[in-house]
Design an enzyme around this catalytic site. Structure first.
Site, PDB file in Angstrom:
ATOM      1  N   LYS A 211     -32.427  30.924   4.016  1.00 37.92           N
ATOM      2  CA  LYS A 211     -33.894  31.514   3.437  1.00 37.92           C
ATOM      3  C   LYS A 211     -34.750  30.463   2.771  1.00 37.92           C
ATOM      4  O   LYS A 211     -35.839  29.944   3.017  1.00 37.92           O
ATOM      5  CB  LYS A 211     -33.605  32.624   2.380  1.00 37.92           C
ATOM      6  CG  LYS A 211     -34.965  33.081   1.431  1.00 37.92           C
ATOM      7  CD  LYS A 211     -36.187  33.537   2.376  1.00 37.92           C
ATOM      8  CE  LYS A 211     -37.302  33.795   1.406  1.00 37.92           C
ATOM      9  NZ  LYS A 211     -38.304  34.064   2.115  1.00 37.92           N
ATOM     10  N   ASN A 215     -38.281  28.364   4.275  1.00 35.79           N
ATOM     11  CA  ASN A 215     -39.522  28.205   3.471  1.00 35.79           C
ATOM     12  C   ASN A 215     -39.833  26.707   2.998  1.00 35.79           C
ATOM     13  O   ASN A 215     -40.979  26.378   3.226  1.00 35.79           O
ATOM     14  CB  ASN A 215     -39.451  29.218   2.243  1.00 35.79           C
ATOM     15  CG  ASN A 215     -39.974  30.569   2.344  1.00 35.79           C
ATOM     16  OD1 ASN A 215     -40.143  30.989   3.401  1.00 35.79           O
ATOM     17  ND2 ASN A 215     -39.602  31.192   1.120  1.00 35.79           N
ATOM     18  N   TYR A 258     -52.093  23.623  10.165  1.00 38.27           N
ATOM     19  CA  TYR A 258     -53.445  23.608   9.325  1.00 38.27           C
ATOM     20  C   TYR A 258     -53.768  22.967   8.054  1.00 38.27           C
ATOM     21  O   TYR A 258     -53.261  23.435   7.339  1.00 38.27           O
ATOM     22  CB  TYR A 258     -53.888  25.115   9.713  1.00 38.27           C
ATOM     23  CG  TYR A 258     -53.943  25.666  10.897  1.00 38.27           C
ATOM     24  CD1 TYR A 258     -55.026  25.756  11.572  1.00 38.27           C
ATOM     25  CD2 TYR A 258     -52.725  26.413  11.401  1.00 38.27           C
ATOM     26  CE1 TYR A 258     -54.820  26.367  13.111  1.00 38.27           C
ATOM     27  CE2 TYR A 258     -52.636  26.970  12.749  1.00 38.27           C
ATOM     28  CZ  TYR A 258     -54.095  26.974  13.540  1.00 38.27           C
ATOM     29  OH  TYR A 258     -53.700  27.492  14.829  1.00 38.27           O
ATOM     30  N   CYS A 267     -43.846  32.681  -3.003  1.00 41.12           N
ATOM     31  CA  CYS A 267     -42.504  32.297  -2.527  1.00 41.12           C
ATOM     32  C   CYS A 267     -42.695  30.683  -2.362  1.00 41.12           C
ATOM     33  O   CYS A 267     -41.733  30.189  -3.073  1.00 41.12           O
ATOM     34  CB  CYS A 267     -42.528  32.731  -0.902  1.00 41.12           C
ATOM     35  SG  CYS A 267     -42.226  34.636  -0.797  1.00 41.12           S
TER      36      CYS A 267
END
Length: 444
Positions: A211, A215, A258, A267
């Protein structure tokens, strides 16, 4: 199958509603009694496309229930998910107090074997801490022979697309340490297998690490592209061409390349800080992630700097329209949103701020009180302003009536924090355009 999900934030409520949609009997638990009563009445505490309909449908079908009393339902369950918040403390460490309080309550109330699954984003090793705490509480109740299992099932939901992500995920990661836990999680996710996505079973420590690492990789790509964009602007390169060029490499891909005004939300910021802290605890410096965080903190100031630079520092008593307040489109979440950094800097410099967001106006009042003007739409926001600044790329901002806007504005500057406009087109309408990674294009 009956399951309980403790915590009714983004992760808990979306997970509970979507499991119910697939036929599971779900009870969502929260200590906030007002939130529970609201949910029973169909009042959803968060803005998330598609969520309200699923909650209403499954509540009516008696598959989705809400309670503030964990003790009254825990022993009807086979699986209990922990989905409470893990905010950063003042040192950047994930605050596990809510998680551990839930673990204590489970240990104090369970009377039959359970599978306890961590869905909250937690540092590596947390599931084992939960197991130890539950075992200690059972021992104090003289229930030393009571068996239970722990597992890790981290979420990978994007706010604004959480329902779709849950129902059609890239993958489901499950960390287990027993065959019983694996069998229960396989049964739970079996209905989703009809959609041909993968459930990846692994050990618990690897699941918890996955996890954070996921991220961290996404945040790294964002900060990398923002660094590249800033250099493009200095040397005169077109960042969109650069992005397309590197994204065409199959080893790299186009996702999360982007440029913009920085990441925010619930998060990435806290998870990057927590991941860095995990490294420190184990004596390892996460140098790359420290740079990722530093780039992001700098990038959040770029919109203000562009505005200030355009007016050569003479910005006191100017007026600005800010389009977009949430940290991303399709959510009302403003936690660590770039818009907050921008607005705070504008206000400190004596600038009057007029704002509009399709979903986050109520949320904005919690942060900004009466310091700004809350507009009814984008056209109300631009009355008498010297510039429009866009921190969030909501779809309704993409094709405004430029002639109408120009008639209402004092000056014609557009600062595009997400590069949603064509610079030549805006110049043809008489606007001075400044994006991320482009040399500003003046009006004719």
């Amino acid at each position: 199958m009956k399951i309980a999900i403790i915590g009714t934030g983004y992760v808990g409520l979306v997970s509970g509603a979507c499991f119910a949609e697939m036929g599971v009997d779900v009870t969502c638990v929260d200590i906030n009694t007002q939130k529970i009563e609201d949910l029973k009445q169909g009042i959803i505490p968060i803005y998330e496309p598609g969520l309200k309909n699923i909650v209403l449908r499954n509540t009516e079908a008696n598959r989705l229930h809400f309670t503030a009393d964990l003790a009254s339902v825990i022993n009807d369950m086979e699986i209990v998910f922990i989905a409470v918040g893990t905010p950063s403390d003042e040192m950047g460490t994930a605050d596990l107090s809510y998680v551990m309080t839930v673990a204590e309550n489970i240990g104090d109330n369970m009377t039959k074997p359970l599978l306890i699954v961590t869905k909250s984003t937690v540092p590596v090793g947390t599931s084992f801490r939960i197991r130890e705490l539950v075992r200690n509480r059972l021992d104090k109740r003289e229930m030393r022979d009571m068996e239970f299992d722990v597992a890790s099932n981290p979420e990978f939901l994007k706010e604004g697309a959480a329902v779709n992500d849950f129902m059609s995920p890239d993958r489901v990661v499950v960390g287990v340490e027993s065959e019983r836990a694996k069998e229960l999680m396989t049964r739970l996710y079996r209905p989703f297998l009809l959609n041909n996505f993968r459930v990846i079973f692994m050990d618990i420590l690897s699941s918890e690490m996955t996890k954070y690492a996921s991220n961290a990789m996404l945040a790294t790509r964002i900060s990398f592209m923002n660094d590249v964009a800033n250099l493009c602007e200095l040397v005169g390169a077109d960042v969109n061409m650069v992005r397309r060029g590197i994204g065409s490499d199959s080893r790299i891909g186009r996702s999360f390349l982007y440029p913009g005004c920085g990441y925010g939300g619930s998060c990435f910021p806290k998870d990057i800080r927590a991941f860095i802290k995990v490294g420190e605890i184990f004596g390892y410096e996460m140098k790359l992630l420290k740079a990722v965080e530093a780039v992001n903190n700098t990038q959040k100031n770029i919109l203000f700097e562009k505005f200030n630079r355009f007016f050569k520092g003479d910005i006191e008593n100017k007026t600005v329209a800010v389009w977009g307040l949430s940290f991303k489109p399709e959510t009302d979440d403003m936690r660590e949103a770039p818009s907050l950094t921008l607005i705070e800097s504008l206000l400190e410099a004596g600038v009057t701020v007029r704002v509009y967001d399709p979903a986050a106006m109520s949320e904005a009042r919690k942060y900004l009180k009466n310091k700004i003007y809350y507009a009814t739409d984008i056209y109300d926001a631009v009355q008498g302003v010297h510039a429009i600044i866009i921190p969030t790329e909501w779809k309704e901002f993409r094709l405004p009536d430029w002639n109408r806007l120009k008639e209402s504005m004092h000056d014609n500057l557009v600062i595009d924090g997400r590069n949603i406009y064509n610079k030549e087109e805006l110049a043809s309408h008489g606007f001075t355009y400044s994006g991320i990674g482009y040399i500003p294009v003046p009006s004719p």
